[in-house]
Write an enzyme that holds these catalytic residues in place. Structure first.
Site, PDB file in Angstrom:
ATOM      1  N   HIS A 163      34.054  30.101  22.407  1.00 18.74           N
ATOM      2  CA  HIS A 163      34.736  30.828  23.492  1.00 18.74           C
ATOM      3  C   HIS A 163      35.499  31.985  22.849  1.00 18.74           C
ATOM      4  CE1 HIS A 163      37.192  31.911  26.880  1.00 18.74           C
ATOM      5  NE2 HIS A 163      38.284  31.659  26.194  1.00 18.74           N
ATOM      6  N   ASP A 168      33.092  31.417  30.749  1.00 20.26           N
ATOM      7  CA  ASP A 168      32.126  32.372  30.200  1.00 20.26           C
ATOM      8  C   ASP A 168      30.810  32.300  30.983  1.00 20.26           C
ATOM      9  OD1 ASP A 168      33.826  33.075  27.798  1.00 20.26           O
ATOM     10  OD2 ASP A 168      33.667  30.914  27.611  1.00 20.26           O
TER      11      ASP A 168
HETATM   12  P1  NAX Z   1      50.688  30.079  29.636  1.00 23.81           P
HETATM   13  O1  NAX Z   1      51.349  30.681  28.447  1.00 23.81           O
HETATM   14  O2  NAX Z   1      50.943  30.621  30.993  1.00 23.81           O
HETATM   15  O3  NAX Z   1      51.025  28.514  29.691  1.00 23.81           O
HETATM   16  C1  NAX Z   1      50.982  27.712  28.574  1.00 23.81           C
HETATM   17  C2  NAX Z   1      51.875  26.530  28.826  1.00 23.81           C
HETATM   18  O4  NAX Z   1      51.700  25.637  27.733  1.00 23.81           O
HETATM   19  C3  NAX Z   1      53.372  26.893  28.897  1.00 23.81           C
HETATM   20  O5  NAX Z   1      53.966  26.298  30.039  1.00 23.81           O
HETATM   21  C4  NAX Z   1      53.934  26.290  27.608  1.00 23.81           C
HETATM   22  O6  NAX Z   1      55.276  25.858  27.758  1.00 23.81           O
HETATM   23  C5  NAX Z   1      52.971  25.133  27.404  1.00 23.81           C
HETATM   24  N1  NAX Z   1      52.953  24.585  26.052  1.00 23.81           N
HETATM   25  C6  NAX Z   1      53.130  25.227  24.872  1.00 23.81           C
HETATM   26  N2  NAX Z   1      53.089  24.345  23.861  1.00 23.81           N
HETATM   27  C7  NAX Z   1      52.897  23.125  24.413  1.00 23.81           C
HETATM   28  C8  NAX Z   1      52.792  21.810  23.890  1.00 23.81           C
HETATM   29  N3  NAX Z   1      52.905  21.593  22.579  1.00 23.81           N
HETATM   30  N4  NAX Z   1      52.614  20.794  24.747  1.00 23.81           N
HETATM   31  C9  NAX Z   1      52.525  21.012  26.077  1.00 23.81           C
HETATM   32  N5  NAX Z   1      52.627  22.229  26.630  1.00 23.81           N
HETATM   33  C10 NAX Z   1      52.807  23.268  25.805  1.00 23.81           C
HETATM   34  O7  NAX Z   1      49.107  30.091  29.300  1.00 23.81           O
HETATM   35  P2  NAX Z   1      47.886  29.926  30.287  1.00 23.81           P
HETATM   36  O8  NAX Z   1      47.511  31.253  30.843  1.00 23.81           O
HETATM   37  O9  NAX Z   1      48.132  28.811  31.201  1.00 23.81           O
HETATM   38  O10 NAX Z   1      46.726  29.553  29.216  1.00 23.81           O
HETATM   39  C11 NAX Z   1      46.753  28.311  28.547  1.00 23.81           C
HETATM   40  C12 NAX Z   1      45.734  28.298  27.413  1.00 23.81           C
HETATM   41  O11 NAX Z   1      44.405  28.475  27.926  1.00 23.81           O
HETATM   42  C13 NAX Z   1      45.924  29.433  26.404  1.00 23.81           C
HETATM   43  O12 NAX Z   1      45.756  28.922  25.095  1.00 23.81           O
HETATM   44  C14 NAX Z   1      44.762  30.390  26.726  1.00 23.81           C
HETATM   45  O13 NAX Z   1      44.410  31.172  25.614  1.00 23.81           O
HETATM   46  C15 NAX Z   1      43.702  29.381  27.090  1.00 23.81           C
HETATM   47  N6  NAX Z   1      42.526  29.892  27.810  1.00 23.81           N
HETATM   48  C16 NAX Z   1      41.327  29.295  27.548  1.00 23.81           C
HETATM   49  C17 NAX Z   1      40.181  29.638  28.215  1.00 23.81           C
HETATM   50  C18 NAX Z   1      38.883  28.990  27.894  1.00 23.81           C
HETATM   51  O14 NAX Z   1      37.858  29.403  28.490  1.00 23.81           O
HETATM   52  N7  NAX Z   1      38.808  28.009  27.003  1.00 23.81           N
HETATM   53  C19 NAX Z   1      40.185  30.710  29.243  1.00 23.81           C
HETATM   54  C20 NAX Z   1      41.535  31.029  29.759  1.00 23.81           C
HETATM   55  C21 NAX Z   1      42.657  30.964  28.770  1.00 23.81           C
HETATM   56  O15 NAX Z   1      42.684  32.165  28.045  1.00 23.81           O
END
Ligand code: NAX
Length: 323
Positions: free
Chosen positions: A186, A158
């Site tokens: 966020h 952000d």
């Molecule tokens: P993806 O859906 O591409 O990847 C998520 C990964 O997490 C997958 O490989 C899935 O198998 C894995 N996963 C699910 N449950 C799990 C668990 N219990 N233990 C370990 N791994 C697990 O998402 P991606 O684009 O990589 O985003 C990841 C997270 O970041 C999401 O929650 C997204 O909303 C969040 N974000 C946070 C941001 C921030 O500024 N705080 C910005 C970017 C992003 O939106």
């Protein structure tokens, strides 16, 4: 040779795919440091994770010591120096935000318990998976052994977005801008705040923008930038998020001369309710942060600070049974 262990959860996901290669670029730690990567994901993602491991190996990074891929939290978290909690369930069509909060809260509760059990109390934890601030609160609650200052949530995306949009508006380069901070959650209630911005170290820039632009254009654009990216790309921001995780970690490892925004446990500073993870302006040195206090807050800014606090309190109420 010094070895640093970095754990990434959700390591088969999109953010991790951009993040890992940046972490291994050799610029984060002193030259003689080798990185052990502990990559954790769920069993259903193990094949993808193996492919990611092969690609990392194919880069022949000088900074790489070894890679462990696992679904086991003891293996992933034990001995780790930095844990990047990226993995989370995505919000799917028809799902309420409260369902997502609860689903992910359960994941972060389990991870918090495991971190408390297996990690040294010097470990630094960065929470990225959404809702990042409330997930950080849950992790902090379940890691009594670890100082709450060691747990932060990502707001740097952000802050980077706000800096870039603002720099472009006043026609300067991003490094000219300092003291631009983002308060709160966020989410679309966050408050990107240019009140204290300096350009090339000087305060005197106010003639270059007008307040209607800030209120009607700048603030909503930063607040909704994530949705704007999804609208254009058809996918959520992963590369810029990964870059922001790198920047956040870099601040913790190497400090910063600027004011930085991170979600941290509130302790009533600026009258923000305690027991929520709220993004404050921080100074960061020697792996420790201090909230920058005594910034003058105008009445209009105060209403933004309170709106985003209200949302975080509401999120905390939804997951309160897990605390
Ligand atoms: P993806 O859906 O591409 O990847 C998520 C990964 O997490 C997958 O490989 C899935 O198998 C894995 N996963 C699910 N449950 C799990 C668990 N219990 N233990 C370990 N791994 C697990 O998402 P991606 O684009 O990589 O985003 C990841 C997270 O970041 C999401 O929650 C997204 O909303 C969040 N974000 C946070 C941001 C921030 O500024 N705080 C910005 C970017 C992003 O939106």
């Amino acid at each position: 040779m010094k070895k640093t262990i970095i754990t990434i959860t959700g390591a088969a996901g999109n953010i991790a795919y951009s993040l890992i290669f940046r972490l291994l670029s050799g610029q984060l730690f002193p030259k003689n440091t080798k990185i052990q990567l502990n990559l954790l994901d769920v069993p259903e993602s193990s094949k993808i994770l193996q492919g990611v491991k092969y690609e990392i190996e194919d880069c022949a990074f000088e900074s790489l010591d070894s890679i462990i891929t696992t679904e086991n939290m003891e293996v992933a978290f034990g001995d780790s120096d930095y844990i990047l909690l990226v993995g989370a369930k995505p919000r799917i069509k028809g799902m309420q935000r409260s369902d997502l909060l609860l689903d992910n809260a359960n994941i972060f509760k389990k991870q918090g318990i495991a971190i408390n059990q297996y990690c040294r109390n010097s470990v630094r934890v960065i929470v990225v998976g959404n809702p990042a601030n409330t997930n950080a609160l849950i992790v902090s609650h379940h890691t009594p052994k670890i100082p709450s200052e060691n747990i932060t949530s990502l707001m740097r995306l952000d802050q980077n977005r706000a800096k870039s949009i603002f720099a472009s508006k006043i026609n300067v380069s991003v490094p000219s801008i300092s003291r631009l901070i983002v308060w709160g959650n966020h989410s679309a209630t966050q408050f990107p705040d240019i009140t204290n911005v300096q350009v090339d170290g000087l305060d005197n820039f106010s003639h270059k923008y007008n307040s209607d632009w800030v209120k009607d254009d700048f603030i909503p654009r930063v607040q909704n930038r994530g949705a704007e990216i999804i609208d254009y790309r058809g996918k959520s921001s992963a590369a810029s998020a990964a870059s922001a995780v790198y920047d956040h970690l870099n601040c913790i490892v190497n400090g910063s001369d600027d004011w930085e925004s991170m979600g941290v446990l509130s302790s009533n500073t600026y009258n923000i309710s305690s027991e929520i993870f709220y993004s404050f302006p921080l100074s960061i040195n020697n792996k420790n942060y201090k909230i920058i206090e005594n910034i003058d807050i105008a009445d209009l800014s105060l209403s933004y600070l309170k709106a985003t606090e209200k949302e975080l309190i509401h999120e905390r109420d939804i997951i309160k049974d897990l605390l």
